[in-house]
Enzyme design. Sequence first.
Site, PDB file in Angstrom:
ATOM      1  N   CYS A 143      31.132 -41.932  36.564  1.00  0.00           N
ATOM      2  CA  CYS A 143      29.631 -42.187  35.864  1.00  0.00           C
ATOM      3  C   CYS A 143      28.563 -42.856  36.817  1.00  0.00           C
ATOM      4  O   CYS A 143      28.533 -43.349  37.605  1.00  0.00           O
ATOM      5  CB  CYS A 143      30.131 -44.046  35.519  1.00  0.00           C
ATOM      6  SG  CYS A 143      28.502 -44.714  34.842  1.00  0.00           S
ATOM      7  N   GLU A 144      27.663 -41.799  36.391  1.00  0.00           N
ATOM      8  CA  GLU A 144      25.977 -41.597  37.882  1.00  0.00           C
ATOM      9  C   GLU A 144      25.518 -43.112  37.871  1.00  0.00           C
ATOM     10  O   GLU A 144      24.894 -43.625  38.546  1.00  0.00           O
ATOM     11  CB  GLU A 144      25.793 -40.735  37.098  1.00  0.00           C
ATOM     12  CG  GLU A 144      24.534 -40.652  35.717  1.00  0.00           C
ATOM     13  CD  GLU A 144      23.716 -39.586  35.863  1.00  0.00           C
ATOM     14  OE1 GLU A 144      23.298 -38.701  36.216  1.00  0.00           O
ATOM     15  OE2 GLU A 144      21.849 -39.596  35.483  1.00  0.00           O
ATOM     16  N   HIS A 145      25.512 -43.675  36.709  1.00  0.00           N
ATOM     17  CA  HIS A 145      25.495 -45.202  36.600  1.00  0.00           C
ATOM     18  C   HIS A 145      25.728 -46.400  37.059  1.00  0.00           C
ATOM     19  O   HIS A 145      24.996 -47.640  37.413  1.00  0.00           O
ATOM     20  CB  HIS A 145      24.504 -45.910  34.649  1.00  0.00           C
ATOM     21  CG  HIS A 145      23.921 -44.681  34.087  1.00  0.00           C
ATOM     22  ND1 HIS A 145      24.406 -44.795  32.975  1.00  0.00           N
ATOM     23  CD2 HIS A 145      22.539 -43.973  34.315  1.00  0.00           C
ATOM     24  CE1 HIS A 145      23.910 -43.142  32.541  1.00  0.00           C
ATOM     25  NE2 HIS A 145      22.678 -42.679  33.517  1.00  0.00           N
ATOM     26  N   HIS A 146      26.791 -45.941  37.391  1.00  0.00           N
ATOM     27  CA  HIS A 146      27.676 -47.483  38.139  1.00  0.00           C
ATOM     28  C   HIS A 146      28.760 -46.742  39.372  1.00  0.00           C
ATOM     29  O   HIS A 146      29.035 -48.065  40.482  1.00  0.00           O
ATOM     30  CB  HIS A 146      28.396 -47.994  37.156  1.00  0.00           C
ATOM     31  CG  HIS A 146      27.685 -48.440  35.712  1.00  0.00           C
ATOM     32  ND1 HIS A 146      27.908 -48.212  34.645  1.00  0.00           N
ATOM     33  CD2 HIS A 146      27.064 -50.560  35.937  1.00  0.00           C
ATOM     34  CE1 HIS A 146      27.061 -49.376  34.604  1.00  0.00           C
ATOM     35  NE2 HIS A 146      26.621 -49.784  34.407  1.00  0.00           N
ATOM     36  N   GLN A 184      29.101 -38.764  30.551  1.00  0.00           N
ATOM     37  CA  GLN A 184      30.027 -37.679  29.271  1.00  0.00           C
ATOM     38  C   GLN A 184      28.941 -36.290  28.512  1.00  0.00           C
ATOM     39  O   GLN A 184      29.444 -35.737  28.453  1.00  0.00           O
ATOM     40  CB  GLN A 184      31.309 -38.591  28.536  1.00  0.00           C
ATOM     41  CG  GLN A 184      31.291 -37.341  28.066  1.00  0.00           C
ATOM     42  CD  GLN A 184      32.560 -39.099  27.330  1.00  0.00           C
ATOM     43  OE1 GLN A 184      33.023 -39.833  27.522  1.00  0.00           O
ATOM     44  NE2 GLN A 184      33.538 -37.791  26.446  1.00  0.00           N
ATOM     45  N   HIS A 212      35.909 -44.785  29.808  1.00  0.00           N
ATOM     46  CA  HIS A 212      34.948 -45.081  32.002  1.00  0.00           C
ATOM     47  C   HIS A 212      34.748 -46.089  32.394  1.00  0.00           C
ATOM     48  O   HIS A 212      35.337 -47.307  31.445  1.00  0.00           O
ATOM     49  CB  HIS A 212      33.272 -45.325  31.306  1.00  0.00           C
ATOM     50  CG  HIS A 212      33.133 -43.915  30.264  1.00  0.00           C
ATOM     51  ND1 HIS A 212      32.019 -43.354  30.788  1.00  0.00           N
ATOM     52  CD2 HIS A 212      33.358 -42.744  29.430  1.00  0.00           C
ATOM     53  CE1 HIS A 212      31.436 -41.657  29.922  1.00  0.00           C
ATOM     54  NE2 HIS A 212      32.738 -41.777  29.258  1.00  0.00           N
ATOM     55  N   CYS A 214      33.392 -48.667  34.128  1.00  0.00           N
ATOM     56  CA  CYS A 214      31.990 -49.517  33.855  1.00  0.00           C
ATOM     57  C   CYS A 214      31.930 -49.847  32.722  1.00  0.00           C
ATOM     58  O   CYS A 214      31.020 -51.304  33.260  1.00  0.00           O
ATOM     59  CB  CYS A 214      30.878 -49.006  33.843  1.00  0.00           C
ATOM     60  SG  CYS A 214      30.479 -46.757  33.547  1.00  0.00           S
TER      61      CYS A 214
HETATM   62 ZN    ZN Z   1      28.659 -46.399  34.290  1.00  0.00          ZN
END
Ligand code: ZN
Length: 253
Positions: A143-146, A184, A212, A214
């Site tokens: 995941c690029e956010h976490h 995704q 995920h 996260c």
């Molecule tokens: Zn995430």
Amino acid sequence: MKMVMKINGTSALSSNVNRTRDNNGHINGNGHAFKIWEDTDIIGDDHIATNIETPMRADAFLLDDERKVEIIEQHFNKIMNVLGLDLTDDSLKGTPRRVAKMFVNEIFYGLNPENKPSMSVFDNKFKYGQMLVEKNINLNSTCEHHFLPIFGKAHVAYVSSGTVIGLSKINRIVDYFSRRPQVQERLTVQISEELKKVLKTEDVAIIIEAKHMCVSSRGIQDESSTTVTAEYSGIFKNEKTKDEFLTYVGMKL
Ligand SMILES: [Zn+2]
């Protein structure tokens, strides 16, 4: 077009904001549009994709892999130090370098276009004009956010226009685009676009079902939910063909 749904859980990819062509939207080269959100925290925690292309800087490959490993090692060393970890401990001292090598050579190798799998295509000598489905393709992404793992399965189908590729090449394409910081939805579209290009056909479908970390191990801490994304192109927009594919992969409701 694409379907996004959430099974047994709170929506991480909320379906009302996905790729709608919008006056405020950003339109990329493939004609896909994403709504731009001002609030980057909302983008991050709601896992909203803003672009089909992985956002990369123009100078992304001026440094070679070896130099990248060195620099990431130094920075990860600092992160561990800030957390108060004792890097003279035998168990920890190799971690910064191990993480740096893992980032560059393994879990993010798909950022570098040089690592894209080479595709030899063949003529469809058997004139097999039916749907070919490759299901349960193992998928490992981040995941690029976490920067936490996304893992699950991809199901891919195509109808040959006269060109075929080796089956393992489909797995390689899935893996290449997975090995990047990802969302995704973008991953789904990137794989679909690549298959269309390689196979010289619009008749491609893909479904990804993934967990995920996260979502399961932090934030909402939903252990049971999975996220499903799909992209149907060409003949797969036809309900009958789409249903046949969903039946093959066991997702026909
Ligand atoms: Zn995430």
